[in-house]
Design an enzyme around this catalytic site. Structure first.
Site, short mmCIF file in Angstrom:
data_model
loop_
_atom_site.label_atom_id
_atom_site.label_comp_id
_atom_site.label_asym_id
_atom_site.label_seq_id
_atom_site.Cartn_x
_atom_site.Cartn_y
_atom_site.Cartn_z
N GLU A 25 -12.04 1.54 5.08
CA GLU A 25 -11.05 1.85 6.12
C GLU A 25 -11.12 3.31 6.50
OE1 GLU A 25 -6.63 0.38 6.78
OE2 GLU A 25 -6.87 2.30 5.62
N GLU A 63 0.91 -1.36 -0.11
CA GLU A 63 -0.07 -0.02 0.08
C GLU A 63 0.91 1.32 -0.15
OE1 GLU A 63 -2.12 0.46 3.82
OE2 GLU A 63 -3.77 1.45 2.49
C1 LER Z 1 -3.44 0.96 6.47
O1 LER Z 1 -4.25 0.31 5.48
C2 LER Z 1 -3.40 2.30 6.20
O2 LER Z 1 -3.87 2.82 5.20
C3 LER Z 1 -2.37 3.21 6.99
O3 LER Z 1 -2.68 4.37 7.12
C4 LER Z 1 -1.73 2.44 8.27
O4 LER Z 1 -1.20 3.19 8.91
MN MN Z 2 -5.15 1.59 3.87
#
Ligand code: LER
Ligand code: MN
Length: 267
Positions: free
Chosen positions: A246, A152
């Protein structure tokens, strides 16, 4: 569009795991809100009764599209780019220990902050070499189980390593594993990308997983991102994966989860 939402299996400092607390209560709530899946944030598989977890997930007819691993960094400081080789090894072993969990659900393993940040005394080429080495070994270990890893890109205020989609694509080239791709998160993209939709198009089939939160990290619809356009761009890449919420549990987890569904289903 298959929708999931993040649930942490144990208390964590990370604030955007929308749900945390009693596992069964949360799984029941998530299913009843209309979600198809739950993204599990697991610090260490050893801390979780996996048989019980699988039983509860199946009882509520949920899928697990992805497993978040960032708490290994957030709570324990494990990372692929720590100057201490023992810490790097422990981070990699931790990620490998997620493979049997992921295999139960055919879930993607997320590589978020476990990549680490540039520590004092470590230069960028060195950190990148360690990162690539770890990702090659992790991807190779996951491959026989049919499991994919997704890194990510994370905004500059959280890490100095891989902030943008373009940097993520460059890393993919260097790692050279078919089961290694990207997780794009609209919250980070809003900070780092010049053009969110163009970056989504650029990543194309390398997008393995997708996180949604609005510009203020509240649920989609609570900020100023154009989700119709963003989801349209994602769809146009042929993306068949999940859109996972999220975001901060604000004003509370249930309201945020409900608003997310309302916003995305309308698209
Ligand atoms: C986790 O998926 C994320 O987006 C981060 O901000 C974790 O610190
Ligand atoms: Mn994330």
């Amino acid at each position: 569009m298959k929708l999931s939402i993040v649930l942490s299996t144990q208390p964590a400092q990370f604030q955007a795991a929308t749900f945390e607390g009693d596992l069964e209560t949360n799984l029941r709530r998530i299913a009843s809100l209309g979600y198809d899946g739950v993204e599990l944030a697991i610090r260490d598989p050893k801390l979780v009764d996996l048989d019980d977890l699988e039983r509860l997930v199946r009882k509520h007819s949920l899928n697990v599209p992805a497993i978040g691993t960032g708490q290994a960094w957030g709570e324990q400081g494990l990372s692929f780019t720590d100057p201490d080789p023992e810490v790097r090894r422990a981070a990699l072993e931790r990620i490998k220990s997620h493979i049997p969990v992921a295999a139960r659900f055919q879930a993607i393993i997320i590589i978020g902050l476990v990549r680490g940040i540039l520590k004092p005394g470590v230069d960028l080429p060195q950190a990148m070499d360690w990162l690539i080495e770890a990702l090659r070994e992790g991807s190779a270990a996951a491959r026989p189980h049919g499991i994919r890893l997704a890194l990510e890109p994370i905004n500059r205020y959280e890490t100095t390593l891989i902030n943008t989609a373009a940097q993520g694509l460059e890393l993919i080239e260097r790692v050279g594993a078919a089961n290694f791709g990207l997780l794009l998160d609209t919250f980070h993209m809003n900070i780092e990308e010049a053009d969110i939709e163009a970056s989504i198009r650029l990543c194309g089939e390398r997008i393995f997983h997708f996180h949604v939160a609005d510009s203020n990290r509240w649920y989609p619809g609570a900020g100023h991102l154009d989700f119709k356009s963003i989801i349209g761009a994602l769809d146009a890449t042929g993306y068949q994966g999940w859109v996972s919420g999220e975001f901060l549990p604000k004003p509370d987890a249930g309201t945020a989860a409900r608003q997310n569904i309302a916003c995305l289903r309308q698209i």
